[in-house]
Design a protein around this motif. Structure first.
Motif, PDB file in Angstrom:
ATOM      1  N   GLU A  34       0.951  -1.549  -0.025  1.00 50.95           N
ATOM      2  CA  GLU A  34       0.199   0.096   0.423  1.00 50.95           C
ATOM      3  C   GLU A  34       0.717   0.998   0.285  1.00 50.95           C
ATOM      4  N   VAL A  35       0.595   2.525  -1.317  1.00 49.71           N
ATOM      5  CA  VAL A  35       0.874   3.500  -0.443  1.00 49.71           C
ATOM      6  C   VAL A  35      -0.039   4.690  -0.347  1.00 49.71           C
ATOM      7  N   THR A  36       0.443   5.537  -0.034  1.00 52.59           N
ATOM      8  CA  THR A  36      -0.446   6.775   0.326  1.00 52.59           C
ATOM      9  C   THR A  36      -0.273   8.322   0.116  1.00 52.59           C
ATOM     10  N   GLY A  37      -1.586   9.192  -0.518  1.00 53.03           N
ATOM     11  CA  GLY A  37      -0.749  10.173  -1.259  1.00 53.03           C
ATOM     12  C   GLY A  37      -1.627  11.025  -0.644  1.00 53.03           C
ATOM     13  N   THR A  38      -0.813  12.141  -0.270  1.00 52.50           N
ATOM     14  CA  THR A  38      -1.951  13.361   0.551  1.00 52.50           C
ATOM     15  C   THR A  38      -1.580  14.565  -0.365  1.00 52.50           C
ATOM     16  N   SER A  45      -5.843  12.257   2.861  1.00 56.00           N
ATOM     17  CA  SER A  45      -4.703  11.632   2.085  1.00 56.00           C
ATOM     18  C   SER A  45      -5.894  10.275   1.794  1.00 56.00           C
ATOM     19  N   THR A  47      -5.256   6.100   0.059  1.00 54.67           N
ATOM     20  CA  THR A  47      -4.284   5.195   0.011  1.00 54.67           C
ATOM     21  C   THR A  47      -4.975   4.590  -1.163  1.00 54.67           C
ATOM     22  N   ASP A  82      -1.697  11.685  -6.146  1.00 50.18           N
ATOM     23  CA  ASP A  82      -0.205  11.833  -5.645  1.00 50.18           C
ATOM     24  C   ASP A  82       0.055  10.359  -5.015  1.00 50.18           C
ATOM     25  N   ALA A  83      -1.007   9.143  -4.385  1.00 51.19           N
ATOM     26  CA  ALA A  83      -0.980   7.788  -4.669  1.00 51.19           C
ATOM     27  C   ALA A  83      -0.988   7.105  -5.716  1.00 51.19           C
ATOM     28  N   LYS A  84      -1.507   7.107  -6.644  1.00 48.16           N
ATOM     29  CA  LYS A  84      -1.232   6.636  -7.603  1.00 48.16           C
ATOM     30  C   LYS A  84       0.486   6.806  -8.228  1.00 48.16           C
TER      31      LYS A  84
END
Length: 113
Positions: A34-38, A45, A47, A82-84
């Motif tokens: 998993e990655v998180t963009g903010t 945010s 995920t 950002d997450a992508k």
């Protein structure tokens, strides 16, 4: 045609099977990561799994202004983007060595791959 004569087809098949197994393992690892963009300094945010599935969006209550929904919408879009981006980087890191193995430098050794 090939340096040193005809290619060993059994060796090529074995290399192809190994690469297939490595590819499947990398895809499974991506799906489990998993990655998180903010956006907005962490007000929103998103995920996402490493293979690009959006799993959660978190919005800070302070980001919600009923008079300005457009800004909140923009923050959600920015966080998802950002997450992508992070998921794409993770995928490139995981798949890059496998894709590089297809080249002429020690991969299958087939022209054009």
């Amino acid at each position: 045609m090939f340096p040193g004569g005809q290619p060993d087809l059994s060796q090529l098949m074995q290399q192809a099977q190994q690469m297939q197994q490595q590819l499947v393992a990398a895809q499974q690892e991506l799906a489990a990561s998993e990655v998180t963009g903010t956006a907005g300094g962490g007000l929103v945010s998103a995920t996402m799994t490493g293979d690009g599935e959006l799993t959660a969006v978190t919005i800070s209550p302070s980001a919600v202004d009923p008079e300005d929904l457009e800004t909140l919408q923009d923050l959600v879009v920015a966080a998802v983007r950002d997450a992508k981006r992070a998921a794409d980087e993770l995928a490139a890191d995981a798949m890059g060595p496998l894709a590089g193995g297809l080249g002429g430098g020690g991969g299958l050794g087939l022209p054009g791959l």
